[in-house]
Design a protein around this motif. Structure first.
Motif, PDB file in Angstrom:
ATOM      1  N   GLN A 113       0.827  -1.213   0.000  1.00  0.00           N
ATOM      2  CA  GLN A 113       0.000   0.000   0.000  1.00  0.00           C
ATOM      3  C   GLN A 113       0.865   1.271   0.000  1.00  0.00           C
ATOM      4  OE1 GLN A 113      -3.861  -0.628   2.377  1.00  0.00           O
ATOM      5  NE2 GLN A 113      -2.360  -1.858   3.543  1.00  0.00           N
ATOM      6  N   GLN A 116      -0.931   4.508  -1.457  1.00  0.00           N
ATOM      7  CA  GLN A 116      -1.868   5.160  -0.530  1.00  0.00           C
ATOM      8  C   GLN A 116      -1.110   5.914   0.559  1.00  0.00           C
ATOM      9  OE1 GLN A 116      -2.106   2.188  -1.750  1.00  0.00           O
ATOM     10  NE2 GLN A 116      -4.184   1.832  -2.521  1.00  0.00           N
ATOM     11  N   ARG A 117      -0.050   5.313   1.088  1.00  0.00           N
ATOM     12  CA  ARG A 117       0.715   5.976   2.146  1.00  0.00           C
ATOM     13  C   ARG A 117       1.389   7.246   1.628  1.00  0.00           C
ATOM     14  NH1 ARG A 117       1.484   2.646   6.642  1.00  0.00           N
ATOM     15  NH2 ARG A 117       0.880   0.456   6.310  1.00  0.00           N
ATOM     16  N   ALA A 119       0.429   9.034  -0.943  1.00  0.00           N
ATOM     17  CA  ALA A 119      -0.587  10.037  -1.263  1.00  0.00           C
ATOM     18  C   ALA A 119      -1.044  10.780  -0.016  1.00  0.00           C
ATOM     19  CB  ALA A 119      -1.781   9.364  -1.944  1.00  0.00           C
ATOM     20  N   LYS A 120      -1.113  10.085   1.112  1.00  0.00           N
ATOM     21  CA  LYS A 120      -1.533  10.733   2.352  1.00  0.00           C
ATOM     22  C   LYS A 120      -0.508  11.772   2.803  1.00  0.00           C
ATOM     23  CE  LYS A 120      -4.413   7.070   4.311  1.00  0.00           C
ATOM     24  NZ  LYS A 120      -4.565   6.103   5.434  1.00  0.00           N
ATOM     25  N   ARG A 121       0.770  11.489   2.569  1.00  0.00           N
ATOM     26  CA  ARG A 121       1.800  12.413   3.030  1.00  0.00           C
ATOM     27  C   ARG A 121       1.746  13.739   2.269  1.00  0.00           C
ATOM     28  NH1 ARG A 121       5.898  10.455   6.138  1.00  0.00           N
ATOM     29  NH2 ARG A 121       7.328  12.010   5.306  1.00  0.00           N
ATOM     30  N   ARG A 122       1.323  13.696   0.994  1.00  0.00           N
ATOM     31  CA  ARG A 122       1.240  14.940   0.206  1.00  0.00           C
ATOM     32  C   ARG A 122      -0.130  15.006  -0.465  1.00  0.00           C
ATOM     33  NH1 ARG A 122       6.075  15.629  -3.753  1.00  0.00           N
ATOM     34  NH2 ARG A 122       5.280  17.767  -3.693  1.00  0.00           N
ATOM     35  N   SER A 123      -1.177  14.903   0.314  1.00  0.00           N
ATOM     36  CA  SER A 123      -2.532  14.810  -0.231  1.00  0.00           C
ATOM     37  C   SER A 123      -2.919  16.057  -1.038  1.00  0.00           C
ATOM     38  CB  SER A 123      -3.537  14.593   0.906  1.00  0.00           C
ATOM     39  OG  SER A 123      -3.424  15.644   1.873  1.00  0.00           O
ATOM     40  N   TRP A 126      -1.330  15.917  -4.574  1.00  0.00           N
ATOM     41  CA  TRP A 126      -1.889  14.943  -5.500  1.00  0.00           C
ATOM     42  C   TRP A 126      -3.312  15.292  -5.917  1.00  0.00           C
ATOM     43  CZ3 TRP A 126       1.369  12.329  -7.989  1.00  0.00           C
ATOM     44  CH2 TRP A 126       2.588  11.924  -7.406  1.00  0.00           C
ATOM     45  N   ARG A 127      -4.051  15.982  -5.056  1.00  0.00           N
ATOM     46  CA  ARG A 127      -5.371  16.427  -5.502  1.00  0.00           C
ATOM     47  C   ARG A 127      -5.251  17.435  -6.627  1.00  0.00           C
ATOM     48  NH1 ARG A 127      -7.134  15.725  -0.016  1.00  0.00           N
ATOM     49  NH2 ARG A 127      -6.393  17.805   0.555  1.00  0.00           N
ATOM     50  N   SER A 145      -9.807   6.685  -4.645  1.00  0.00           N
ATOM     51  CA  SER A 145      -8.843   7.490  -3.911  1.00  0.00           C
ATOM     52  C   SER A 145      -7.669   7.874  -4.797  1.00  0.00           C
ATOM     53  CB  SER A 145      -8.332   6.701  -2.702  1.00  0.00           C
ATOM     54  OG  SER A 145      -7.599   5.575  -3.146  1.00  0.00           O
ATOM     55  N   GLY A 147      -4.578   7.284  -4.103  1.00  0.00           N
ATOM     56  CA  GLY A 147      -3.672   6.122  -4.154  1.00  0.00           C
ATOM     57  C   GLY A 147      -4.071   5.157  -5.245  1.00  0.00           C
TER      58      GLY A 147
END
Length: 950
Positions: A113, A116-117, A119-123, A126-127, A145, A147
């Motif tokens: 994963q 996903q991890r 993407a969370k750090r630089r959400s 990435w949006r 999502s 990720g």
């Protein structure tokens, strides 16, 4: 221009190369960009996987660029032969490898994963990039999502690219048609990329299924099982199974492990060490692992077949240590995992192997074959295993409190314990070489103290259950004495002899290491005490002393502090002159230790080997192996992995038995036995060397005492009998292999072969120690003889003949070329020269028969000389022969003739008793005794003769 397919491949590679560049700039580099290194382990692992993915994408980009370059070259120079220069065809395996490395890196990220991890750090970033990511996913929905979108963006271009590869290569194949030079190369590429397409679909499906599995587990279980290498193959929630006797809530089959979940507990079994057997009921699988055995019960036979097939193929894949390619089931027969495997494993359950790591061969969950066991405390065992236990040759190191101190056991093992022959070097620097049983010293063995021990010792003898028991020899370097006799429970017990460096010998009965009751004491000057001793071997109570001159002292003996030895008794001086043979009669141990019982521990393994049919695989275990001192090497891995010895250049045991059958004629047999006895690998040679070791331990050094001569000479004869019996046993086995039977040998024939054939061959091996005992025993007689020889050597020939009363008509004056005026000249050492030179050859051999033959030839030379003098044949009567033989003996000047004569007498074939050889030997003994007489030793030559000598 090339074909349309080649042009399409060119455009495909251009588009894919551009897509890889966009993926690198838009996704991979931003995924790796971060202001700080992740602090948690999962974050660091994800970053490592993303870096690996980035590296794989770069390699794929390089290969694609090379492929594009080859296509451009092809289109610039279109010709039928240049088609093979395309990278896709010429080096399809290289292109395939780059794609598979990317797939492997990508699926690792999916399972862990990582997208996903990240993407969370630089959400927020990435949006903002969602629109750009959609452009990479042409024709594919990007709902979900960030990720998930990242994962799709990294996978879709590759799957589409490989799909187009296959379609265009198929079209190119159809265009080329049959017989084209590049047709076979194109077909190979089609097959490879078709398999790659199937493999990619399977790998991606497994990665997605594995990723989905983590969401069904608790966080605790997920932390234990979530690793990038795991790929879920089967889940008991999809195809139910139950486990017995172990309890499990869920069974998971990964591509590298079988996992049983029970609450928060996880039981993981490495697939390389999993064996599966189908049950008889059609719904059960029996699973065998190194430390567990359990069964999987399915609801129906179809479910059982699925589990069996999946587990079996997963085991095969794990043993190959790579993903299946092409995909299993796609036209490929299912594999059957081998029963025997070579794998490393660490034991965890309580038991003898707990915490030990084994690396080596296995069979059905058991250590079986060659391998290495290592414990955390430093213990090591390298060698052969059989069904879970040490069995066969092995080397074991056991640490003894210090890094530099190890007990090293280089032995044969049976069912987990040391058995048969072994060599053990202890951390104390003591060394044991001998036999074991159930891990304890048992049978014959030699224990040496450390080289520089304060109380050095060596024990050579028999052991029982780890203790000295039976017949044995111990050297006590501290006290300067040797004990020869019986042992029990590690103590001297039973009849025994003590020989000291001072030449004093004791014989008596020992209990608890001390001599008790009556015994005898022999001093170096042959004084003999018969009586009782204290436990510290001092004289006490009634006793009798016989002095060398024949006097006896009988009475009570005692000793006290500062008083020395005192006695009260009767001194008898009325004895006649001492018997010259009295010294020879004072031999120790002859009645106490029957010769046939002394070294049974040496004979027994050889008898067992022959009785078992001489099995080649047991030869070293039963008879012992040869190894040099390895104290320096024993700590190294090289030493641990070494074999007992290199391949024997003399061949196998079967070759030895075959050769034995080819040498049964008398002359051939003698040469064969000589060769076998000198060969340290041959059973006869091994037995002889062990017997030599026991002989030297008993009679060399402190044991070189004249009072042991009788013990030694009967031992040599016994060894010759045992060696002959061993030869007969080997011959019986060899004939048995040919379906033949060995005829029984009567006692007379056996004695003839032992004394006439075997004893002369083995005697040289014991001669040095044996002859030393004869020298010591007959030292006084030889000293008198030597003085007599010295005096007689001063005589010229004619005067010596006259002195010895040789009849003058037998004098060989013609040989001396003397005139009548020269009859009294001093010409020396010319009479009977041929006989003298012949007799001197008696010391050039140790074979008793050859020595007797030398004596017979000497007699013949004397008669030949007499016949020449008389001018006719003449048989010498004893009255004429003896003085002539004394003359020849005096001129031959053989040193230690008494020791030589007695050795010949003791070792000669009993069949010669009463015959010619016996007569000639008796005549030589008479000469020896005459030369010792006082008139020979004290005779003084007249002054005139002395002046003439000068």
């Amino acid at each position: 221009m090339g074909s349309p397919e080649e042009a399409a491949l060119l455009r495909l590679e251009e588009v894919f190369l551009a897509t890889l560049a966009r993926i690198d700039s838009l996704i991979l580099k931003p995924l790796l960009f971060d202001d700080s290194e992740p602090s948690e382990p999962q974050g660091r692992e994800c970053l490592r996987l993303l870096r690996q993915l980035h590296w794989s994408a770069q390699q794929l980009w390089l290969v694609t660029e090379q492929s594009l370059h080859s296509l451009r070259q092809r289109l610039r120079h279109p010709s039928s032969t240049n088609l093979k220069a395309l990278l896709l065809l010429r080096r399809a395996n290289l292109v395939l490898k780059a794609h598979m490395e990317y797939i492997d890196s990508y699926t690792n990220c999916v399972v862990a994963q990582a997208f996903q991890r990240a993407a969370k750090r630089r959400s927020e970033y990435w949006r903002s990039q969602r629109k750009a990511l959609r452009q990479l996913l042409s024709g594919v929905s990007s709902e979900g999502s960030v990720g998930t979108t990242l994962a799709q963006a990294l996978r879709q271009p590759l799957t589409q690219h490989v799909q187009q590869y296959v379609l265009l290569l198929l079209s190119l194949r159809d265009r080329l048609g049959e017989g084209h030079p590049a047709q076979e190369m194109v077909m190979h590429a089609v097959t490879l990329f078709g398999n790659l397409q199937s493999f990619m679909g399977q790998a991606l499906d497994q990665a997605v299924a594995t990723q989905a599995l983590w969401h069904t587990l608790s966080s605790r279980l997920r932390d234990v099982l979530c690793t990038p290498v795991h790929r879920l193959l089967l889940d008991s929630q999809d195809i139910p199974v139950t486990v017995t006797p172990l309890r499990a809530d869920r069974v998971l089959l990964f591509d590298d492990a079988l996992v049983l979940l029970q609450g928060h507990n996880v039981h993981t079994f490495d697939l390389k060490l999993v064996w599966v057997d189908p049950g008889q009921d059609g719904c059960t699988l029996h699973v065998i692992t190194p430390e567990e055995e359990f069964s999987l019960h399915a609801r129906d036979s179809q479910s059982q077949v699925v589990w069996q097939w999946k587990v079996t193929q997963a085991v095969c894949q794990a043993l190959r240590e790579k993903k299946d390619f092409p995909v299993l089931g796609a036209g490929q027969e299912p594999s059957v995992p081998p029963a025997c495997r070579c794998v490393a494993y660490t034991f965890h359950r309580e038991g003898r192997f707990c915490q030990a790591t084994y690396e080596g061969e296995w069979c059905r969950g058991k250590l079986h074959g060659k391998g290495t066991l290592k414990w955390p405390d430093g213990r090591n065992h390298v060698g052969d295993f059989c069904w879970g236990l040490e069995h066969g040759f092995g080397i074991c190191l056991v640490p003894q409190g210090s890094e530099d101190k190890f007990d090293c056991y280089k032995c044969h093992w049976r069912e987990g314990s040391m058995c048969d022959y072994g060599i053990c070097e202890y951390g104390t620097d003591e060394v044991y070489k001998g036999y074991f049983q159930e891990g304890l010293r048992h049978g014959f063995g030699v224990l040496d103290s450390a080289p520089h021990a304060p109380q050095p010792f060596r024990y050579t003898g028999h052991w029982e259950r780890g203790q000295r028991s039976g017949y044995g020899i111990e050297d006590d370097g501290d006290r300067g004495e040797r004990y020869i006799g019986m042992w029990q429970a590690d103590q001297r017990h039973g009849p025994g002899v003590v020989v000291t460096q001072a030449g004093v010998c004791y014989q008596g009965t020992f209990q608890v290491d001390k001599m008790v009751g009556p015994g005898i004491l022999l001093s170096e000057d042959d004084s003999l005490y018969e009586g009782t001793f204290t436990r510290d071997l001092t004289l006490t109570g009634k006793g009798k002393v016989t002095f060398p001159n024949g006097f006896t002292l009988e009475g009570s003996f005692g000793s006290g502090a500062g008083k020395g030895l005192y006695t009260q008794g009767v001194l008898d001086t009325a004895t006649v002159l001492p018997d010259p043979s009295n010294t020879r009669k004072r031999q120790l141990g002859l009645g106490a230790f029957p010769v046939e019982n002394r070294w049974q521990g040496v004979y027994r393994p050889f008898r067992a080997f022959v009785h078992a049919g001489c099995p080649g695989d047991r030869q070293e275990a039963l008879l012992g192996f040869h190894v040099q001192s390895s104290r320096e090497l024993r700590r190294s891995q090289e030493y641990l992995c070494c074999e007992s010895h290199p391949k024997d250049s003399t061949g196998s045991m079967e070759d030895t038995l075959e050769e034995l059958l080819q040498h049964r004629e008398p002359k051939a047999l003698r040469e064969y036995l000589r060769k076998a006895l000198s060969n340290s690998r041959h059973p006869l040679g091994k037995l002889l060397r062990m017997l030599m070791l026991t002989f030297q331990a008993t009679y060399a050094g402190m044991g070189a005492n004249k009072h042991l001569q009788g013990l030694a000479q009967e031992e040599v004869k016994q060894h010759a009998q045992e060696l002959w019996a061993t030869y007969r046993g080997l011959l019986k086995v060899a004939l048995g292999l040919k379906g033949q039977v060995l005829e029984e040998e009567d006692a007379e024939t056996r004695d003839l072969q032992v004394h006439g054939l075997m004893l002369p061959l083995v005697l040289p091996s014991f001669y040095s120690e044996l002859f030393t005992l004869y020298l010591l025993l007959h030292e006084k007689e030889d000293s008198l003889y030597s003085q007599g020889i010295t005096n007689l050597s001063l005589f010229p020939d004619t005067k010596l003949l006259e002195f010895l009363d040789v009849q003058k008509h037998l004098w060989p004056l013609k040989d001396l070329k003397l005139t009548s005026n020269q009859r009294c000249s001093l010409v020396r050492d010319k009479c009977f020269l041929s006989a003298t030179e012949c007799l001197q050859k008696i010391i050039t051999t140790v074979d008793p028969r050859e020595r007797l033959e030398v004596l017979e030839k000497t007699y013949g030379e004397i008669e030949a000389t007499v016949a020449r003098v008389l001018g006719r044949e003449h048989k010498l009567p004893m009255d004429d022969l003896l003085p002539l033989l004394i003359y020849v003996v005096s001129r031959a000047r053989i040193q230690h003739l008494g020791a030589e004569i007695h050795l010949i007498r003791d070792m000669m074939d009993p069949t010669h008793t009463g015959g010619l050889y016996d007569f000639l030997l008796t005549a030589l003994e008479s000469c020896y005794e005459h030369i010792q007489k006082e008139d020979m030793r004290l005779y003084r030559l007249p002054c005139r003769w002395v002046r003439e000598l000068w």
